[in-house]
Design a protein around this motif. Structure first.
Motif, PDB file in Angstrom:
ATOM      1  N   GLY A 245      -2.810  24.432 -45.634  1.00 36.40           N
ATOM      2  CA  GLY A 245      -2.918  25.324 -44.484  1.00 36.40           C
ATOM      3  C   GLY A 245      -1.709  25.157 -43.581  1.00 36.40           C
ATOM      4  N   LEU A 246      -0.976  26.241 -43.362  1.00 33.24           N
ATOM      5  CA  LEU A 246       0.215  26.212 -42.505  1.00 33.24           C
ATOM      6  C   LEU A 246      -0.071  26.974 -41.212  1.00 33.24           C
ATOM      7  CD1 LEU A 246       2.919  27.068 -45.191  1.00 33.24           C
ATOM      8  CD2 LEU A 246       2.519  24.822 -44.171  1.00 33.24           C
ATOM      9  N   THR A 247       0.085  26.313 -40.081  1.00 37.88           N
ATOM     10  CA  THR A 247      -0.015  26.970 -38.785  1.00 37.88           C
ATOM     11  C   THR A 247       1.386  27.036 -38.197  1.00 37.88           C
ATOM     12  OG1 THR A 247      -2.208  26.006 -38.486  1.00 37.88           O
ATOM     13  CG2 THR A 247      -1.168  26.988 -36.547  1.00 37.88           C
ATOM     14  N   ILE A 248       1.814  28.249 -37.822  1.00 35.92           N
ATOM     15  CA  ILE A 248       3.207  28.494 -37.446  1.00 35.92           C
ATOM     16  C   ILE A 248       3.251  29.251 -36.124  1.00 35.92           C
ATOM     17  CG2 ILE A 248       5.359  29.648 -38.162  1.00 35.92           C
ATOM     18  CD1 ILE A 248       4.305  29.424 -41.059  1.00 35.92           C
ATOM     19  N   ASP A 249       4.217  28.926 -35.294  1.00 35.51           N
ATOM     20  CA  ASP A 249       4.485  29.706 -34.083  1.00 35.51           C
ATOM     21  C   ASP A 249       5.111  31.032 -34.523  1.00 35.51           C
ATOM     22  OD1 ASP A 249       5.373  30.840 -31.724  1.00 35.51           O
ATOM     23  OD2 ASP A 249       6.199  28.987 -30.908  1.00 35.51           O
ATOM     24  N   GLU A 250       4.365  32.125 -34.384  1.00 38.07           N
ATOM     25  CA  GLU A 250       4.823  33.404 -34.920  1.00 38.07           C
ATOM     26  C   GLU A 250       6.039  33.959 -34.186  1.00 38.07           C
ATOM     27  OE1 GLU A 250       2.018  36.514 -34.597  1.00 38.07           O
ATOM     28  OE2 GLU A 250       1.772  36.346 -32.429  1.00 38.07           O
ATOM     29  N   ARG A 251       6.433  33.364 -33.062  1.00 36.88           N
ATOM     30  CA  ARG A 251       7.554  33.891 -32.290  1.00 36.88           C
ATOM     31  C   ARG A 251       8.907  33.482 -32.847  1.00 36.88           C
ATOM     32  NH1 ARG A 251       6.179  31.213 -26.678  1.00 36.88           N
ATOM     33  NH2 ARG A 251       5.969  29.503 -28.169  1.00 36.88           N
ATOM     34  N   ILE A 252       8.961  32.488 -33.738  1.00 37.11           N
ATOM     35  CA  ILE A 252      10.257  31.956 -34.151  1.00 37.11           C
ATOM     36  C   ILE A 252      10.909  32.758 -35.275  1.00 37.11           C
ATOM     37  CG2 ILE A 252       9.684  29.627 -33.370  1.00 37.11           C
ATOM     38  CD1 ILE A 252       9.164  28.870 -36.298  1.00 37.11           C
ATOM     39  N   ALA A 253      10.140  33.610 -35.955  1.00 38.12           N
ATOM     40  CA  ALA A 253      10.693  34.450 -37.036  1.00 38.12           C
ATOM     41  C   ALA A 253       9.748  35.622 -37.243  1.00 38.12           C
ATOM     42  CB  ALA A 253      10.866  33.624 -38.315  1.00 38.12           C
ATOM     43  N   ASP A 254       9.946  36.374 -38.325  1.00 35.53           N
ATOM     44  CA  ASP A 254       9.059  37.516 -38.587  1.00 35.53           C
ATOM     45  C   ASP A 254       8.280  37.292 -39.879  1.00 35.53           C
ATOM     46  OD1 ASP A 254      10.692  38.324 -40.837  1.00 35.53           O
ATOM     47  OD2 ASP A 254      12.058  39.304 -39.435  1.00 35.53           O
ATOM     48  N   GLY A 255       7.343  38.193 -40.147  1.00 42.40           N
ATOM     49  CA  GLY A 255       6.452  38.036 -41.287  1.00 42.40           C
ATOM     50  C   GLY A 255       7.172  37.969 -42.616  1.00 42.40           C
ATOM     51  N   TYR A 256       8.240  38.761 -42.781  1.00 45.47           N
ATOM     52  CA  TYR A 256       8.985  38.733 -44.036  1.00 45.47           C
ATOM     53  C   TYR A 256       9.628  37.366 -44.245  1.00 45.47           C
ATOM     54  CZ  TYR A 256      12.387  39.919 -47.645  1.00 45.47           C
ATOM     55  OH  TYR A 256      13.125  39.935 -48.800  1.00 45.47           O
ATOM     56  N   TYR A 257      10.163  36.791 -43.169  1.00 45.23           N
ATOM     57  CA  TYR A 257      10.790  35.472 -43.266  1.00 45.23           C
ATOM     58  C   TYR A 257       9.749  34.427 -43.655  1.00 45.23           C
ATOM     59  CZ  TYR A 257      14.214  31.807 -42.211  1.00 45.23           C
ATOM     60  OH  TYR A 257      15.089  30.749 -42.305  1.00 45.23           O
ATOM     61  N   TYR A 258       8.552  34.514 -43.069  1.00 45.10           N
ATOM     62  CA  TYR A 258       7.486  33.577 -43.421  1.00 45.10           C
ATOM     63  C   TYR A 258       7.075  33.743 -44.878  1.00 45.10           C
ATOM     64  CZ  TYR A 258       6.987  32.921 -38.375  1.00 45.10           C
ATOM     65  OH  TYR A 258       7.219  32.649 -37.052  1.00 45.10           O
ATOM     66  N   SER A 259       6.978  34.987 -45.332  1.00 50.21           N
ATOM     67  CA  SER A 259       6.593  35.247 -46.715  1.00 50.21           C
ATOM     68  C   SER A 259       7.586  34.621 -47.684  1.00 50.21           C
ATOM     69  CB  SER A 259       6.496  36.758 -46.961  1.00 50.21           C
ATOM     70  OG  SER A 259       6.224  37.039 -48.316  1.00 50.21           O
ATOM     71  N   ARG A 260       8.873  34.809 -47.419  1.00 53.00           N
ATOM     72  CA  ARG A 260       9.910  34.226 -48.270  1.00 53.00           C
ATOM     73  C   ARG A 260       9.888  32.697 -48.199  1.00 53.00           C
ATOM     74  NH1 ARG A 260      13.116  35.962 -51.950  1.00 53.00           N
ATOM     75  NH2 ARG A 260      15.052  35.305 -50.965  1.00 53.00           N
ATOM     76  N   THR A 261       9.570  32.179 -47.035  1.00 49.21           N
ATOM     77  CA  THR A 261       9.495  30.728 -46.872  1.00 49.21           C
ATOM     78  C   THR A 261       8.379  30.148 -47.725  1.00 49.21           C
ATOM     79  OG1 THR A 261      10.398  30.839 -44.622  1.00 49.21           O
ATOM     80  CG2 THR A 261       9.124  28.875 -45.206  1.00 49.21           C
ATOM     81  N   VAL A 262       7.214  30.779 -47.704  1.00 49.80           N
ATOM     82  CA  VAL A 262       6.096  30.319 -48.523  1.00 49.80           C
ATOM     83  C   VAL A 262       6.430  30.460 -50.002  1.00 49.80           C
ATOM     84  CG1 VAL A 262       3.685  30.760 -49.146  1.00 49.80           C
ATOM     85  CG2 VAL A 262       4.377  30.760 -46.743  1.00 49.80           C
ATOM     86  N   GLN A 263       7.153  31.523 -50.356  1.00 46.75           N
ATOM     87  CA  GLN A 263       7.573  31.715 -51.746  1.00 46.75           C
ATOM     88  C   GLN A 263       8.476  30.564 -52.196  1.00 46.75           C
ATOM     89  OE1 GLN A 263       9.389  35.531 -52.460  1.00 46.75           O
ATOM     90  NE2 GLN A 263       9.927  35.058 -54.574  1.00 46.75           N
ATOM     91  N   LEU A 264       9.389  30.145 -51.333  1.00 52.95           N
ATOM     92  CA  LEU A 264      10.255  29.005 -51.655  1.00 52.95           C
ATOM     93  C   LEU A 264       9.430  27.737 -51.818  1.00 52.95           C
ATOM     94  CD1 LEU A 264      12.897  27.446 -51.979  1.00 52.95           C
ATOM     95  CD2 LEU A 264      13.107  27.433 -49.470  1.00 52.95           C
ATOM     96  N   LEU A 265       8.502  27.490 -50.900  1.00 47.92           N
ATOM     97  CA  LEU A 265       7.666  26.296 -50.983  1.00 47.92           C
ATOM     98  C   LEU A 265       6.893  26.275 -52.298  1.00 47.92           C
ATOM     99  CD1 LEU A 265       6.482  23.747 -49.695  1.00 47.92           C
ATOM    100  CD2 LEU A 265       4.805  25.193 -48.547  1.00 47.92           C
ATOM    101  N   LYS A 266       6.334  27.418 -52.699  1.00 43.71           N
ATOM    102  CA  LYS A 266       5.609  27.496 -53.969  1.00 43.71           C
ATOM    103  C   LYS A 266       6.531  27.209 -55.153  1.00 43.71           C
ATOM    104  CE  LYS A 266       2.609  30.387 -55.195  1.00 43.71           C
ATOM    105  NZ  LYS A 266       1.951  31.647 -55.612  1.00 43.71           N
ATOM    106  N   THR A 267       7.750  27.742 -55.102  1.00 46.00           N
ATOM    107  CA  THR A 267       8.709  27.509 -56.184  1.00 46.00           C
ATOM    108  C   THR A 267       9.004  26.024 -56.330  1.00 46.00           C
ATOM    109  OG1 THR A 267       9.737  29.688 -55.895  1.00 46.00           O
ATOM    110  CG2 THR A 267      11.047  27.993 -57.000  1.00 46.00           C
ATOM    111  N   LEU A 268       9.208  25.340 -55.213  1.00 45.80           N
ATOM    112  CA  LEU A 268       9.507  23.908 -55.245  1.00 45.80           C
ATOM    113  C   LEU A 268       8.340  23.102 -55.806  1.00 45.80           C
ATOM    114  CD1 LEU A 268      11.263  23.549 -51.773  1.00 45.80           C
ATOM    115  CD2 LEU A 268      12.360  23.516 -54.021  1.00 45.80           C
ATOM    116  N   LEU A 269       7.117  23.536 -55.502  1.00 45.44           N
ATOM    117  CA  LEU A 269       5.950  22.803 -55.982  1.00 45.44           C
ATOM    118  C   LEU A 269       5.622  23.152 -57.433  1.00 45.44           C
ATOM    119  CD1 LEU A 269       3.748  23.012 -52.773  1.00 45.44           C
ATOM    120  CD2 LEU A 269       5.016  21.041 -53.630  1.00 45.44           C
ATOM    121  N   GLU A 270       6.004  24.341 -57.865  1.00 41.64           N
ATOM    122  CA  GLU A 270       5.814  24.713 -59.265  1.00 41.64           C
ATOM    123  C   GLU A 270       6.894  24.106 -60.157  1.00 41.64           C
ATOM    124  OE1 GLU A 270       5.859  28.923 -58.985  1.00 41.64           O
ATOM    125  OE2 GLU A 270       3.758  29.089 -58.346  1.00 41.64           O
TER     126      GLU A 270
END
Length: 286
Positions: A245-270
């Motif tokens: 579960g990731l809780t993020i301050d939504e003011r620091i970036a936008d939804g697309y940036y968060y989506s790509r960030t989670v995609q990177l995290l998944k890639t690293l764990l896969e």
């Protein structure tokens, strides 16, 4: 250091108008939380850990170390995740760091200690593994970590004076004037705070941010266990997995940036072997 910078971060002067206006309209971090839940298949991580532990079973690598390294690498490669807002101003932290709480003894009255990892970008999973071991040994020894030492000092102050000290501390925190000794010992001045709920047999879930400090990301890690995965045709497979579960301050970036960030995290764990490269080495995650 330019005018407006802090000792722990630089002021962002060239940002989109939306990111300039949002802190003015919504000044409190706790009022701007976005929660992202993610389930991670552990098949590749389990195989990776088996290989890593084959040579030295006494100095084992574990899931928590993999997750900490992956989160640190993700924030290093996605620098907007290392931003924070203080006193209605956006900053970029000078370093990437992580904090977590260590239970000295798994009992109702067992004390807790605070651990922190600070990185330069050159670290690999081997470095993070060694540092976590060092931090755990320190936290579970009789030594008092700096964070707990500061809390003990505040707790010893008489009630009326303590409230005055608290008000003064909030003023220093808001303006970025907190002494470096406090910043170094306080987990809520790190890039991310992680909570390994799986170690106490709990599911991952939402955890609030705090208006105190500068942390914009909180990561809750649940218990690893078998759960169903579904193919496109509806076929069910039971696989070892962990919920994050990731809780993020939504003011620091936008939804697309968060989506790509989670995609990177998944890639690293896969592909956990990517964690054997330095944190600042780029990863193709298209």
């Amino acid at each position: 250091m330019k005018h407006g910078d802090r000792k722990d971060a630089v002021k962002l002067r060239d940002i989109h108008a939306m990111h300039f206006v949002m802190p003015l309209m919504y000044p409190n971090r706790c009022d701007n939380e976005a929660f992202i839940a993610q389930r991670i298949d552990l098949t590749n991580i389990n195989a990776y850990l088996e290989r890593k532990n084959a040579d030295d079973p006494e100095y084992r690598y574990n899931l928590f170390q993999v997750l900490v390294t992956a989160v640190l690498k993700t924030i290093t490669l996605r620098p907007k995740m290392n931003r924070f807002i203080a006193n209605k101003t956006m900053y970029l932290r000078n370093e990437v760091s992580a904090a977590f709480t260590v239970k000295k003894l798994f009992a109702d009255d067992g004390a807790e200690a605070l651990a922190q990892i600070r990185t330069t970008g050159s670290e690999t999973i081997d470095d993070i593994h060694n540092e976590i071991y060092r931090q755990l040994q320190l936290c579970r020894s009789d030594a008092v970590d700096p964070g707990t030492e500061s809390l003990n000092a505040v707790a010893s102050i008489p009630g009326g004076l303590a409230r005055m000290v608290g008000a003064g501390a909030r003023f220093l925190d808001r303006h970025g004037w907190m002494p470096q000794s406090v910043i170094d010992g306080d987990p809520y001045y790190c890039s991310v705070v992680l909570s390994n709920l799986g170690s106490i047999k709990l599911h991952a879930g939402y955890h609030h941010l705090t208006n105190w400090g500068t942390t914009s990301v909180f990561c809750a890690i649940g218990e690893a266990k078998k759960r169903p995965f579904y193919d496109d045709d509806g076929t069910v497979h039971m696989k070892d997995c962990v919920d994050i579960g990731l809780t993020i301050d939504e003011r620091i970036a936008d939804g697309y940036y968060y989506s790509r960030t989670v995609q990177l995290l998944k890639t690293l764990l896969e592909k956990p072997e990517l964690l054997e490269k330095p944190l600042n080495e780029e990863v193709n995650f298209e």
